[in-house]
Design a protein around this motif. Structure first.
Motif: not given
Length: 440
Positions: A268-297
């Motif tokens: 029954k969950q229809t709401s999602l909270i993505i918390d990016l607070r305190g996240n300094p970044g990191g491995y940006i080469d993997g960001l297209p993969n992470v966003l793919g989880a939400l967008y698809g390829p």
């Protein structure tokens, strides 16, 4: 006319004589050449000064890979000022190119009395040039230990920390034992005589340890590899799922998939909270993969800027089915949200995936890359270079660097809850966000 032929024996004798004289002549020449070669000093291959070769390599690397297009006049000026600063004297360049830089440095090195002092001059000059590239202080020369520390950070591996010890539990502890250890440590911190700031830091440390060990599967992975998950997830309520990304690592896409299996969203969950607070970044080469989880390829998720050229970064991974059910998405950001976390926030804002809530992000919009060095000049030391290779761009095409990402709903406004209600008309979701904001 009759011509008398010479006897065949005479012809053979003549041929042998000619061959003998020719061989004698060749032998004399070879002997003479060998004698000359012995008398003259042997030719040796030119000796490559690794320090000067290192300077050449650094010059070419900066010119080729730095995000900002630098002409020889600009780059030689940086090197000239660095050499003058290190040498403590004015230096004139014979030419405004890498050859002029190398000549100037050779003159300075010739005045040094030891190899150690020469090495210090070279490393100081290069590091000074790198640090003064824009943005100031982001690029630098790294020792082997510095490089390893960065790699450990990017891969979420901290050899100096042990989360089992932090909670006072064994590596074989059950979930119940981990929770008991966490509660006990919290009480110890509350009752301690530490300052409020020290208590806050200690509390954050034990909370991070608890989140890393809360899930049995995550606990097992940490015990085996020492690698901490880059995120934390839980069911906030019957209709809200919570996903906090602490950093970006090479495994973040897999971490999300794993979290959705370990702590599956409720039907029954229809709401999602993505918390990016305190996240300094990191491995940006993997960001297209992470966003793919939400967008698809195949989605042009965000852009990078290098030497005036923009590059679209497309998603490569499949959409995770566990995220499909969420129709109301809130993305929390703060002043620490930086680098790849900012790029993610800008991308989610661009495609209206959710509503950004918080305060403007850090404005650290650079993508640094670690480069190995071919010409090593110091015995027992292996240098590498951390260089800003790209700038990340916001959803409106403006560099994130120095600007940050502006939230849709600013919690600095007194009526921000009402603003958020306009997007979703969900008092339950707004109340959950309010609680998270208050706790932070």
């Amino acid at each position: 006319m009759f011509v008398q032929r010479r006897p065949l024996q005479f012809q053979r004798f003549l041929l042998v004589g000619v061959l003998f004289l020719a061989g004698l002549l060749v032998g004399t020449v070879v002997l003479k050449q060998n004698l000359i070669a012995r008398l003259l000093p042997a030719k040796s291959e030119p000796v490559v000064d690794e320090r000067i070769a290192f300077i050449d390599e650094m010059y070419q690397l900066i010119k080729r890979e730095h995000w900002e297009l630098l002409f020889d006049e600009q780059l030689t000026t940086l090197f000239q000022k660095a050499i003058e600063k290190v040498a403590g004297e004015k230096i004139a360049l014979t030419t405004t190119d890498v050859a002029g830089v190398k000549t100037a440095l050779e003159q300075v090195l010739a005045k040094q009395e030891s190899d150690e002092s020469k090495n210090i001059v070279v490393s100081d000059v290069v590091n000074m040039v790198l640090v003064n590239l824009q943005p100031f202080g982001r690029s630098r020369l790294l020792s082997q230990s510095d490089s390893q520390a960065i790699l450990n950070s990017v891969t979420n591996r901290n050899p100096d920390a042990n989360y089992f010890d932090a909670l006072g539990v064994p590596a074989t502890a059950s979930s119940e034992t981990v929770t008991q250890g966490f509660e006990q440590k919290k009480n110890e911190i509350i009752q301690s005589s530490a300052t409020p700031e020290e208590k806050k830091q200690a509390q954050q440390n034990v909370e991070r340890a608890y989140q890393a060990l809360d899930s049995p599967a995550e606990r097992s992975r940490y015990a085996e590899t020492g690698i901490e998950s880059s995120l934390y997830s839980k069911n906030l309520s019957i209709d809200i799922y919570y996903l906090r990304l602490n950093s970006f690592a090479p495994t973040t896409y897999e971490d999300i998939a794993f979290a959705l299996r370990a702590v599956p969203p409720q039907p029954k969950q229809t709401s999602l909270i993505i918390d990016l607070r305190g996240n300094p970044g990191g491995y940006i080469d993997g960001l297209p993969n992470v966003l793919g989880a939400l967008y698809g390829p195949g989605t042009k998720a965000y852009q990078l800027l290098k030497q005036g050229q923009k590059t679209d970064m497309e998603t490569k991974t499949a959409k995770l089915l566990g995220l499909v059910q969420f129709k109301k998405v809130v993305i929390l950001v703060d002043q620490v949200t930086g680098s790849s976390a900012e790029a993610m926030a800008a991308s989610l804002k661009k495609y209206n995936v959710g509503v950004l809530v918080g305060v403007p992000t850090r404005g650290w919009g650079t993508m640094e890359r670690l480069f190995s060095v071919t010409h090593q000049f110091e015995t027992g030391q292996i240098f590498s270079v951390l260089l800003v290779q790209h700038l990340t761009l916001r959803e409106d095409g403006i560099p994130i660097e120095g600007s940050g990402v502006t939230p849709d709903v600013s919690i600095l406004e007194p009526d921000w809850q009402q603003e958020l209600l306009k997007y979703f008309n969900s008092p339950t979701l707004v109340a959950a966000v309010q609680t998270l904001v208050d706790v932070r």
